[in-house]
Structure formats: structure tokens, C-alpha cells
Motif scaffolding. Structure first.
Motif, mmCIF file in Angstrom:
data_model
loop_
_atom_site.group_PDB
_atom_site.id
_atom_site.type_symbol
_atom_site.label_atom_id
_atom_site.label_comp_id
_atom_site.label_asym_id
_atom_site.label_seq_id
_atom_site.Cartn_x
_atom_site.Cartn_y
_atom_site.Cartn_z
ATOM 1 N N UNK A 1 7.935 0.525 5.854
ATOM 2 C CA UNK A 1 8.414 0.828 4.508
ATOM 3 C C UNK A 1 8.523 -0.487 3.731
ATOM 4 N N UNK A 2 8.272 -0.427 2.457
ATOM 5 C CA UNK A 2 8.280 -1.641 1.630
ATOM 6 C C UNK A 2 9.643 -2.335 1.689
ATOM 7 N N UNK A 3 10.707 -1.573 1.498
ATOM 8 C CA UNK A 3 12.048 -2.183 1.500
ATOM 9 C C UNK A 3 12.435 -2.690 2.884
ATOM 10 N N UNK A 4 12.071 -1.937 3.913
ATOM 11 C CA UNK A 4 12.384 -2.373 5.289
ATOM 12 C C UNK A 4 11.660 -3.677 5.622
ATOM 13 N N UNK A 5 10.381 -3.732 5.288
ATOM 14 C CA UNK A 5 9.582 -4.925 5.589
ATOM 15 C C UNK A 5 10.085 -6.130 4.811
ATOM 16 N N UNK A 6 10.402 -5.946 3.532
ATOM 17 C CA UNK A 6 10.879 -7.074 2.735
ATOM 18 C C UNK A 6 12.218 -7.592 3.253
ATOM 19 N N UNK A 7 13.100 -6.675 3.649
ATOM 20 C CA UNK A 7 14.392 -7.112 4.197
ATOM 21 C C UNK A 7 14.195 -7.859 5.511
ATOM 22 N N UNK A 8 13.309 -7.361 6.364
ATOM 23 C CA UNK A 8 13.056 -8.009 7.650
ATOM 24 C C UNK A 8 12.378 -9.362 7.464
ATOM 25 N N UNK A 9 11.306 -9.385 6.674
ATOM 26 C CA UNK A 9 10.518 -10.611 6.538
ATOM 27 C C UNK A 9 11.239 -11.694 5.745
ATOM 28 N N UNK B 1 0.855 -1.184 0.000
ATOM 29 C CA UNK B 1 0.000 0.000 0.000
ATOM 30 C C UNK B 1 0.890 1.233 0.000
ATOM 31 N N UNK B 2 0.287 2.396 0.067
ATOM 32 C CA UNK B 2 1.052 3.627 0.251
ATOM 33 C C UNK B 2 0.917 4.063 1.707
ATOM 34 N N UNK B 3 1.692 5.040 2.097
ATOM 35 C CA UNK B 3 1.687 5.498 3.478
ATOM 36 C C UNK B 3 0.346 6.024 3.933
ATOM 37 N N UNK C 1 3.138 9.847 3.147
ATOM 38 C CA UNK C 1 1.910 9.396 2.477
ATOM 39 C C UNK C 1 2.127 8.830 1.078
ATOM 40 N N UNK C 2 3.150 9.303 0.367
ATOM 41 C CA UNK C 2 3.360 8.816 -1.008
ATOM 42 C C UNK C 2 4.349 7.647 -1.085
ATOM 43 N N UNK C 3 4.967 7.260 0.025
ATOM 44 C CA UNK C 3 5.944 6.174 0.010
ATOM 45 C C UNK C 3 5.242 4.816 -0.024
ATOM 46 N N UNK C 4 5.839 3.853 -0.749
ATOM 47 C CA UNK C 4 5.261 2.501 -0.727
ATOM 48 C C UNK C 4 5.498 1.850 0.635
ATOM 49 N N UNK C 5 4.492 1.134 1.076
ATOM 50 C CA UNK C 5 4.562 0.475 2.385
ATOM 51 C C UNK C 5 4.053 -0.951 2.263
#
Length: 131
Positions: free
Chosen positions: A95-103, A60-62, A80-84
Motif C-alpha cells: 500500500x502506498x501509505x504503508x510503504x512510505x511509512x516503512x521506507x 501504481x495501482x493494485x 485493484x483500485x488502491x494506490x500502491x
């Protein structure tokens, strides 16, 4: 007099030397007994989500985040415009990149520690429970 000084200095040194020798013998024995060259030291196990599982998670977005707009992984605000990425079950967003790296390394939500089970990737949303 000289004999008592000699004994007072020699006995503690001899005692410590004996303790050191016994310690080294026990250390060598335990090192040899614990070595099994056929088995790895720590068995490898895949812990995180695969790339295909990550693609199934909601992106989603922010502005679409339900809960807080702070990323608990990098501790930065999600604009608000960042991918999440929203974690299924608990709806925490990162954040999309943070979540993907963590998960990709840990199959749990970094905020509430809810396990992301394979059943959460099913298409039936009625089976998903909140944490």
C-alpha cells in the motif's frame, strides 16, 4: 550446640552481605567509568528515505502489481483500485501509505530485505539488478 546454630545462620548471611557489597562497588565503579557527558548515548543517524526519494519510487495501482497483491506491512490485501508503491530492484508492492511509512524509517524492502541504494534512483534502468 547454640554456637553451631549461630555459626550455621551467621556465616551464610555474612557471605551474602559481602558479595552484595562487592557487587554494589563494581556497579558504581562501572557506572562512573562509562559516563562521558559530552557524547550522546547513541549517535543520531538518518536511516530511511527522504520525501524526495519516496516521490521517485514507482506509484501504481493494485492491478499493476507484478508480484503478490498482499501488503506485507499491514497484512491486508491490496485492492485493484488502491494506490500502491513498488520497490525498485525487487518489484515487491505495498500500500502506498504503508510503504512510505516503512521506507521513511528503513531503507530496505520489508519483504525480501533488499537494500534500496541511491543508485536505484538513477534514470538508467539497465543498472538496476533484480534481487
Amino acid at each position: 550446640m547454640q554456637v553451631s546454630i549461630f555459626i550455621a545462620l551467621f556465616l551464610p548471611c555474612a557471605g551474602m552481605s559481602a558479595i552484595f557489597v562487592v557487587y554494589m562497588c563494581l556497579l558504581c565503579y562501572s557506572a562512573r567509568a562509562g559516563i562521558d557527558e559530552a557524547a550522546p548515548a547513541k549517535p543520531w543517524q538518518k536511516r530511511g528515505l527522504s520525501a524526495s526519494d519516496l516521490q521517485k519510487l514507482a506509484a501504481v495501482t493494485g492491478r499493476d502489481l507484478v508480484l503478490a497483491t498482499d501488503c506485507a506491512i499491514c497484512l491486508d490485501e491490496i485492492e485493484p483500485e488502491q494506490p500502491a508503491r513498488m520497490v525498485p530492484g525487487c518489484n515487491h508492492g505495498f500500500h502506498l501509505k504503508c510503504a512510505d511509512a516503512w521506507l521513511s524509517k528503513n531503507p530496505i524492502c520489508p519483504l525480501c530485505r533488499a537494500k534500496i541504494a541511491p543508485r536505484l534512483f538513477d534514470s538508467n534502468p539497465s543498472q538496476i539488478t533484480q534481487c
